[in-house]
Design an enzyme around this catalytic site. Structure first.
Site, PDB file in Angstrom:
ATOM      1  N   ASP A  14       2.672  11.168  -4.828  1.00  0.00           N
ATOM      2  CA  ASP A  14       2.831  11.732  -3.229  1.00  0.00           C
ATOM      3  C   ASP A  14       3.669  13.183  -3.821  1.00  0.00           C
ATOM      4  OD1 ASP A  14       2.855  11.468  -0.446  1.00  0.00           O
ATOM      5  OD2 ASP A  14       4.855  12.683  -0.727  1.00  0.00           O
TER       6      ASP A  14
HETATM    7  N1  LIG Z   1      -5.737  21.895  -5.225  1.00  0.00           N
HETATM    8  C1  LIG Z   1      -4.583  21.654  -4.917  1.00  0.00           C
HETATM    9  N2  LIG Z   1      -3.930  20.767  -4.095  1.00  0.00           N
HETATM   10  C2  LIG Z   1      -2.714  20.711  -3.885  1.00  0.00           C
HETATM   11  C3  LIG Z   1      -1.758  21.966  -4.527  1.00  0.00           C
HETATM   12  N3  LIG Z   1      -0.508  21.424  -4.097  1.00  0.00           N
HETATM   13  C4  LIG Z   1      -0.636  20.113  -3.385  1.00  0.00           C
HETATM   14  N4  LIG Z   1      -1.924  19.975  -3.198  1.00  0.00           N
HETATM   15  C5  LIG Z   1      -2.490  18.699  -2.553  1.00  0.00           C
HETATM   16  O1  LIG Z   1      -1.508  18.357  -1.361  1.00  0.00           O
HETATM   17  C6  LIG Z   1      -2.065  16.894  -0.892  1.00  0.00           C
HETATM   18  C7  LIG Z   1      -0.492  16.404  -1.028  1.00  0.00           C
HETATM   19  O2  LIG Z   1      -0.536  15.454   0.057  1.00  0.00           O
HETATM   20  P1  LIG Z   1      -0.327  13.850  -0.527  1.00  0.00           P
HETATM   21  O3  LIG Z   1       0.127  12.884   0.597  1.00  0.00           O
HETATM   22  O4  LIG Z   1       0.611  13.940  -1.848  1.00  0.00           O
HETATM   23  O5  LIG Z   1      -1.737  13.393  -0.925  1.00  0.00           O
HETATM   24  P2  LIG Z   1      -3.014  13.203   0.079  1.00  0.00           P
HETATM   25  O6  LIG Z   1      -3.903  14.494  -0.317  1.00  0.00           O
HETATM   26  O7  LIG Z   1      -2.758  13.044   1.497  1.00  0.00           O
HETATM   27  O8  LIG Z   1      -3.726  11.874  -0.483  1.00  0.00           O
HETATM   28  P3  LIG Z   1      -2.746  10.271  -0.521  1.00  0.00           P
HETATM   29  O9  LIG Z   1      -2.430  10.263  -1.948  1.00  0.00           O
HETATM   30  O10 LIG Z   1      -3.970   9.520  -0.299  1.00  0.00           O
HETATM   31  O11 LIG Z   1      -1.801  10.306   0.468  1.00  0.00           O
HETATM   32  C8  LIG Z   1      -2.458  16.406  -2.350  1.00  0.00           C
HETATM   33  O12 LIG Z   1      -3.964  15.913  -2.088  1.00  0.00           O
HETATM   34  C9  LIG Z   1      -2.465  17.528  -3.380  1.00  0.00           C
HETATM   35  O13 LIG Z   1      -3.415  17.420  -4.489  1.00  0.00           O
HETATM   36  C10 LIG Z   1      -2.445  22.716  -5.193  1.00  0.00           C
HETATM   37  O14 LIG Z   1      -1.638  23.661  -6.061  1.00  0.00           O
HETATM   38  N5  LIG Z   1      -3.782  22.605  -5.628  1.00  0.00           N
END
Ligand SMILES: Nc1nc2c(ncn2[C@@H]2O[C@H](COP(=O)(O)OP(=O)(O)OP(=O)(O)O)[C@@H](O)[C@H]2O)c(=O)[nH]1
Length: 220
Positions: A87
């Site tokens: 996360d």
């Molecule tokens: N491509 C990219 N994605 C980013 C970056 N910073 C944050 N993210 C994305 O932002 C999202 C953060 O939300 P999370 O709750 O950690 O993950 P999620 O996408 O909701 O997926 P889950 O793990 O199923 O909760 C993730 O998908 C990260 O990969 C970045 O610099 N580049």
């Protein structure tokens, strides 16, 4: 059946050892892409954890609580597998900023971030048969002093709405990041050097994962 994680006999040359199935408990396309580019092709089982239902006193603790919850939720469904939950949140002055979702929130974030530094904290939990190893990566991000027109144009693309901290390092947001201090992969979504240490704690070498996944040379 020999234990696939048993240490190689003393003096044995390092060769590929059977490794447990790796499951990524995340819907993040960026996390999966990072792992695949690094020679690992995990199965994906999305946790479905309600992130708003959990809290913690600070951004790093929150990222860890959520990473653990995601790994635990999936581990029940894939006994014996190595399950990775992650996360990411942006720590800006101690506030944990996840995805903005709405354009006005993304604008507000950028007006607060521009010309300043934040810390992108990503919690990692690697869980197998009840044994957990977890840690948080922290990468300082220096944001460009973007003007209003740039904020509007970036928000209008939609990219900042669905990513933690309302920016990407490897996408359109890269134009607005002056630099990072720490592991850049931890910003995108999974810190490879940190994951290497968590795998080692489970007795798994990265090279064993490569061996299980033939390297496909990119057409570059
Ligand atoms: N491509 C990219 N994605 C980013 C970056 N910073 C944050 N993210 C994305 O932002 C999202 C953060 O939300 P999370 O709750 O950690 O993950 P999620 O996408 O909701 O997926 P889950 O793990 O199923 O909760 C993730 O998908 C990260 O990969 C970045 O610099 N580049």
């Amino acid at each position: 059946m020999p234990d696939p994680l048993a240490a190689a006999p003393a003096g044995a040359p390092p060769g590929p050892r059977p490794v447990p199935r790796l499951v990524l408990a995340s819907a993040s396309p960026a996390r999966l892409a990072s792992l695949r580019a690094a020679g690992v092709d995990p199965d994906v089982v999305v946790s479905g954890v309600d992130e708003d239902a959990l809290g913690a006193p600070d951004p790093g603790s929150l990222a860890l609580v959520l990473a653990r919850a995601k790994a635990r939720a999936v581990a029940e469904r894939v006994p014996g597998a190595l399950v990775l939950g992650c996360d990411s949140v942006l720590d800006l002055d101690g506030a944990a900023l996840g995805k903005p979702y709405e354009p006005e929130e993304a604008r507000r974030r950028w007006r607060a971030m521009r010309g300043r530094e934040g810390v992108l904290r990503t919690g990692h939990c690697l869980l197998r048969d009840g044994v957990e190893h977890a840690a948080v990566s922290s990468t300082t991000v220096r944001f460009a002093d973007v003007d209003e027109a740039e904020v509007e144009a970036y928000v209008a693309t939609g990219e900042p709405l669905a990513v933690a901290g309302a920016f990407t390092l490897d996408g359109l947001g890269g134009w607005f990041v002056e630099g990072v201090d720490g592991d850049p992969h931890g910003v995108v979504g999974v810190s490879l050097p940190l994951l290497r240490r968590l795998l080692a704690a489970h007795g798994v070498r990265v090279a064993d994962l490569w061996a299980a996944q033939p390297y496909a040379r990119p057409d570059c």
